[in-house]
Motif scaffolding. Structure first.
Motif, PDB file in Angstrom:
ATOM      1  N   GLU E  49       0.844  -1.193   0.000  1.00  0.00           N
ATOM      2  CA  GLU E  49       0.000   0.000   0.000  1.00  0.00           C
ATOM      3  C   GLU E  49       0.884   1.250   0.000  1.00  0.00           C
ATOM      4  OE1 GLU E  49      -2.703   0.152   3.287  1.00  0.00           O
ATOM      5  OE2 GLU E  49      -3.721   1.920   2.529  1.00  0.00           O
ATOM      6  N   ILE E  50       0.519   2.211  -0.840  1.00  0.00           N
ATOM      7  CA  ILE E  50       1.269   3.464  -0.909  1.00  0.00           C
ATOM      8  C   ILE E  50       0.381   4.567  -0.358  1.00  0.00           C
ATOM      9  CG2 ILE E  50       2.207   5.163  -2.534  1.00  0.00           C
ATOM     10  CD1 ILE E  50       3.174   2.756  -4.206  1.00  0.00           C
ATOM     11  N   ILE E  51       0.946   5.409   0.519  1.00  0.00           N
ATOM     12  CA  ILE E  51       0.134   6.373   1.266  1.00  0.00           C
ATOM     13  C   ILE E  51      -0.084   7.645   0.458  1.00  0.00           C
ATOM     14  CG2 ILE E  51      -0.087   7.591   3.455  1.00  0.00           C
ATOM     15  CD1 ILE E  51       2.373   5.745   4.332  1.00  0.00           C
ATOM     16  N   TYR E  52      -1.344   8.023   0.331  1.00  0.00           N
ATOM     17  CA  TYR E  52      -1.711   9.289  -0.313  1.00  0.00           C
ATOM     18  C   TYR E  52      -1.752  10.333   0.800  1.00  0.00           C
ATOM     19  CZ  TYR E  52      -5.036  12.598  -2.524  1.00  0.00           C
ATOM     20  OH  TYR E  52      -5.677  13.712  -3.016  1.00  0.00           O
ATOM     21  N   CYS E  53      -0.754  11.242   0.856  1.00  0.00           N
ATOM     22  CA  CYS E  53      -0.583  12.116   2.021  1.00  0.00           C
ATOM     23  C   CYS E  53      -1.365  13.420   1.943  1.00  0.00           C
ATOM     24  CB  CYS E  53       0.902  12.455   2.192  1.00  0.00           C
ATOM     25  SG  CYS E  53       1.966  11.004   2.312  1.00  0.00           S
ATOM     26  N   LEU E  54      -1.980  13.713   0.794  1.00  0.00           N
ATOM     27  CA  LEU E  54      -2.458  15.076   0.545  1.00  0.00           C
ATOM     28  C   LEU E  54      -3.360  15.640   1.640  1.00  0.00           C
ATOM     29  CD1 LEU E  54      -2.158  17.350  -1.375  1.00  0.00           C
ATOM     30  CD2 LEU E  54      -4.105  16.567  -2.657  1.00  0.00           C
ATOM     31  N   HIS E  55      -4.419  14.959   2.011  1.00  0.00           N
ATOM     32  CA  HIS E  55      -5.363  15.540   2.956  1.00  0.00           C
ATOM     33  C   HIS E  55      -5.188  14.973   4.370  1.00  0.00           C
ATOM     34  CE1 HIS E  55      -7.637  17.392  -0.364  1.00  0.00           C
ATOM     35  NE2 HIS E  55      -7.465  16.262  -0.999  1.00  0.00           N
ATOM     36  N   LYS E  56      -4.174  14.170   4.600  1.00  0.00           N
ATOM     37  CA  LYS E  56      -4.038  13.553   5.925  1.00  0.00           C
ATOM     38  C   LYS E  56      -3.350  14.508   6.902  1.00  0.00           C
ATOM     39  CE  LYS E  56      -4.520   8.806   4.582  1.00  0.00           C
ATOM     40  NZ  LYS E  56      -4.144   8.697   3.154  1.00  0.00           N
TER      41      LYS E  56
END
Lengths: 246, 246, 246, 246, 246, 246, 246, 246
Positions: E49-56
């Motif tokens: 799994e690759i983390i989508y950091c934009l809104h976290k």
């Protein structure tokens, strides 16, 4: 007869004062029931009013053509479907030509001399009707035109033949549907103005020509201006103005 | 120095074979780390590559300007915000002018002779920055320009002054936001090509310039072609091409 | 007979208590199987309910017209295609007129006195059907109307004739497709309210009337309000309200 | 002083021929560097040019206001942010009022007599700034206004209070964001023209006012016309025209 | 350690049954308060799994990275702004690299062997950040990449250098904003799959990348598929899958 | 015969120098009146030009097919409606197959050997024509294909059967209309590239395929790229390229 | 027979082990050539799969209906045009009803008991077909329904009759085209869930139902959720679920 | 105190006739300067008016909260930013809770008893704020809620845990941004109503939530209805209505 000829004939005594007065009383516009003919336009803009036939009824077209013909040597109508043409052809002056692919009618005397050098390129075979509309308009207005069709970007080497024409043209019309890519490519090579025409050829996310329209408006190549989707007439008209610019 | 000058100087013996070779080795493009300079463009298109500064970093801009300057007498950059300019101004050749309203930088020798006759009209006061971008580009490329600002359709009599200029121009740029109506009105009066520029001036259902863009693409007046929203540069560029057409 | 006449006739003894009761039992609305007639509207809004015929079946239309006719002297239907009209014409009261261009049916007694002064202008010939819809509605509701058609912006001098009418009107309806420019021009000249109607005339980036709709909503000229695309009825209705305002 | 006063004073000998000539030489428009003031508009349209301040610089605004003030008793500017106002307030004539909610500036003598009867309704609390813009414009132009705020459709009984005002008004402005439903409801009850103003209040599928704009353009209630999103000025202006119609 | 290593170590006796049980109890997903880690993905899809950091939030990111790291040798996060990175850098494992242009973080051991042959081309300088995102992803997943930047269509001869690379690549990523033309041109020359990435570079009728998105979806050249605007990650991921296909 | 066969036959003496010259004189493109055949494409891209039949006239199609056939062993046309096919079938080489569901024509010798492993999945029954277009293209180009239809997300257990195929495929085409959800689900399970095809199946807020197009472009599952709405051909083409990648 | 009946009959000895096995072998889905029937859905979701007939061929429909009928007592199809129905009616089980207005087919035994209390309201007469679709679905699934048609907002007093029904309903479906205002009004009065259905009734800026869709999504009244344009089926289905909730 | 308590207290003699009259004089709405409080709503709809805080000023909020509190035991405000809350917290009744993630304020006595069974699912971590808004609303209105976050479709096995909750829930709220796929998947499994909430999480062709909004409106799974983008409040409200339905 147009205004200049009438004035000359009056001076020469070929038409009477009464005749010229009856003619002049309609200036600068002639009112029909449904339409206000802009007969002054030829003087103001060098080109007489051109009839947009798309949504007009047959009765209106016959009326407009016959009335405009009184004031101009050449009357032009665009976006005239063949079915409509067949219904009006016997009720308008017989000296006329109907260009089927271009959907253009020309009533009266077509100028023989063609000047300058307009190049028309299409990306695909299906863009030809729009190209024909542009070409016929250019020629009716007196410009010389050369056309190369179907040189789409998916086979760029086909552009090679066009290169020598691109170098010689005074203005280039580039017509493309689908992705609308050709004007950017041509614009990157040409040193003259490029008029880009998106066409509604395509499907799905083409959205009836919206895709190539946006492509062309965002062209990375400077020197490109755009007209409406499928507007071969508009492209031909402005190309003629550029071509006949002195 | 541009290519022609270099060749001439070489012929005259002013530069050595080694020097010209080092110069020519970059033809037809010079690669930087981030950018591929199209130094061949001046030969191909008569106008050198013009830098679009909007999304570029300061480092990239300094690098590009200094490298392009080696190949051209005049290097032009558009959409350069003042803040960015202030940060790069001491790292580029000192012989330059920054046009604040137009957001254009011109590095090198600006041509003095201006030819032809381009008319720029704006509908409102707030369209002036886009008009300035067009005007500066036209002048840097060598065209003569006359501007009349704020002659919007809501007070059409203000168009009267413009009429004599409209008659004399070789090409007209018309810039308008809000309803984008002015190009249609001017197009109905002019006998030369009209380049219409929608601007993002307005609010609500203007949708950042979409409204005047559509207005202009649908112009009832023939002889009008359109460039992207706020694209004063593009309008100036094609107007210069039309104006310098022979 | 409408409610006021019934009440007066009852007072005069011309109709019995039983008759008036049978009439009144349907107030304020009369339910049909598929439709709930708003017979109270004439009292509340001065104008009886007007039938939108576009998507209704023939059976529904016959039912609605015949029932509404019991409560009102004049029943009006809009957007009624000729084919549909021909199928229902013998099943509705014979005292009716079908306005073919306007696609309007008027069943009953049309008021003879026309008051006030509404001016209707169209930009083109193809906008006439929408103009006719507006005009017929205005006249059926009791307003006086004057129409000038085809005075598009591409030949602005055609506006001259209209100027004196613009000065005398109490309210002006301006109808335009394509670029939708005319309302802005008229709005800049008029000192009375302008109701702008975009039409779906055009092609390509016109997007079925979206282009002129946006143009009109963004009009630089103050005093302009807009109705839906092709909504001649809506324009006529509000123009009548403004015209009959005291 | 406006033109009529000047002419009267000249007749009375209060101003000299030289003075009146210097005044009249600017007719019908006064050119500034950046702006062409339409000082003829008051004669043509009864209302002087109103300044749209949104995208103008402070220098431009000061220049425009001070110049327009020479020709008119009252100069009005809209969409003027408070920050901008604070920066120009000491460089314009001191006899002025800034309406903070409405973002309107009025420079000069405000008319005292208010006539007619305009009703302004808002659906929510957040629509108030647009309503204030409409209200101040109406009052500055000389119309009498009554406002009822926050009577949204989610609690329709709140409409009851408004009903008596709806019956007495000569024209109604209805302002709503979110779903934009209120104009349809009011339009179904009123017998006078309704001017609907969509606002950009809302989020998500509201698309900055597109949702209520479409709602209002499609209103089932006849007698409703629409102005641009957040265009309180435009609504107030046309409402004043309707209200002062004779 | 990832699952395979754990199983091997267990077999070799390097970890106890208790240890492996505590590890396995989280299969196939590990629940945090706010996130459900898909630790099974590496087995199912070969890539963790690759983390989508934009809104976290920063807290969420620290939590996710540290937990995922327990199950995988390499944890990757995309669209991580530098400011956010600086705030979390000391709360995550020190063995990590932050790729500033690509906005990617890689925590753990980066594979050294790179295989295959992916070519990344950009039309302009401003498309580089998206290209870097694609490039870093490809390399972190184990693919060999070659990049050529700024070979836009306005100077097609710059494509010449790219031609030999186009012939050797197993898959090509083409990234372009503005008119989005480059993928069509490359697609017409290549005999391998082309993944096109529109970027939001541009202004006006670019509509934040909508224009190049539509261009690419309508590409006349077969063999082109498209990912989301600015989605360098997605392009890199699928290019890696194609490149490592056997 | 294609170019390689011709060269081989020439070497073997089967064709004369005159014959080969007459053949070669058309390289790299053959101009018809309306179309410029890209006969060089097979060498450049391994796959010959494929004809997009949608907007072409029957005369054009006959002309194109017969001319292309001279240069290639297999000529393929897509989006050919049955009515059009019936009109041209006797004017093209008799050795051809028309695939009615796929709307594809294949003129000449179809390759027998199929390689690799492409999986095509559809969400619904109504997506089958697009799937057939993809399938026939894949097979004509030489790829092996397996299809599973109607495994929509509303009954996810139907995906179970597909799972073993998903694991074995080299590339997967997923076709869906309505909400376009299936590619995300498949993408979350597959370890090979997924090519997603939105279809125009649906109504209302589907907007002719816009809804599934956006769904797919925003897919949460990495490894998904998208082609145009209903573009089964494009999906099949790129899937074949991926499948035959070495 | 559905699964429960089969199991009961098997227990009672009415069907043999062989028979039940042949029945069960198709669980949980039955594959046809073109379709994968979700026969498990009745167990999982309480309601059997419902056939969306819009884009399916007649052959497919006959095949699907006849196969589904083997597993369920009642098979339902939606959006079935009358022409299509007439072509398949003799090839499906004779025990069926075709609801012409609702375009629904019900094959098998329709449940007699209707429970709960669903209220369906339409704004206009032309919304009735969508309402009928919702109504027939509700009733086929076993819910009790009451309908009131044509109570549009332009005559709000017509809502009075509906008020007592609004108070008694367990869930309300509100259907409206044009401005889509009715759900907001009803939502402001009701204390139960409101399911809003936009219809494509309207023209111009209605954009085929986009206008009422946006209106409803932005409804100021809480308690309103929305389904797709013209999706009477979807509204009926979820209303039935809410109504039968315990 | 709410109305029922007041009436009971009056009956018991705890408050005087004068007191109750002063209280009742505001029925059914209380007018503030800027707002018309709908204090009748609790009687009509069972739930008191809930304040939408997004565009309201601090002064307005304080005024509204303090006035509403006089009539209701519990006053709720949504979309209240933390900064705004901090500025008003000391000017409203101290008995209040601010839910920071949910951006909700609850002033007064929160009900302790929670009934029924609402399940809230999110596709990703970044959808949590919208989920919290829904959850807090449900709980404040008296419903029992269970939440499972981040079970996106890219790792469908994470749905397994949710399955048992899906079977037990009376209504399910499914929240998703990006591709918006989760509601379709859940809808295919659930036998109760599903309320889908699109969020604005995503970038590029997500268009601020338009993509998941369209996905959800087109859901293939029946039983799904949709609320506005990011409208956690609306989803919670209707879910509570469904949950408390008897």
């Amino acid at each position: 007869m147009n205004l200049i000829e009438i004035l000359k004939n009056y001076k020469k005594g070929k038409i009477t004062t009464k005749q010229i007065l009856s003619y002049l009383q309609d200036y600068p516009y002639k009112k029909l029931l449904h339409t206000t003919l802009d007969i002054h336009r030829e003087i103001r803009r060098k080109v007489p009013e051109i009839i947009y036939c798309l949504h007009k009824t047959e009765t209106q077209l016959i009326d407009i053509i016959n009335n405009l013909k009184k004031f101009h040597n050449l009357v032009i109508g665009t976006k005239l479907e063949k079915e409509k043409y067949l219904k009006i052809k016997h009720k308008i002056p017989p000296q006329h030509i109907y260009f089927e692919d271009a959907k253009i009618i020309a009533v009266g005397k077509i100028p023989k001399v063609k000047k300058g050098n307009i190049l028309i390129l299409t990306a695909g075979t299906t863009d030809i009707p729009v190209a024909e509309e542009a070409k016929v308009i250019c020629e009716l207005l007196g410009s010389k035109v050369y056309c190369i069709y179907d040189i789409g970007v998916a086979g760029l080497h086909r552009l090679n033949e066009a290169l020598s024409y691109i170098k010689k043209a005074k203005v280039i019309i580039v017509i493309a549907g689908m992705d609308g890519v050709l004007p950017s490519v041509v614009g990157g090579l040409a040193k003259v103005p490029v008029i880009a025409v998106p066409t509604s050829t395509g499907y799905g996310a083409n959205f009836n020509g919206l895709a190539p329209l946006l492509t062309m408006l965002n062209s990375c190549a400077a020197g490109v201006a755009v007209v409406n989707i499928d507007n071969g007439f508009g492209a031909g008209y402005i190309a003629h103005l550029i071509n006949s610019n002195k």
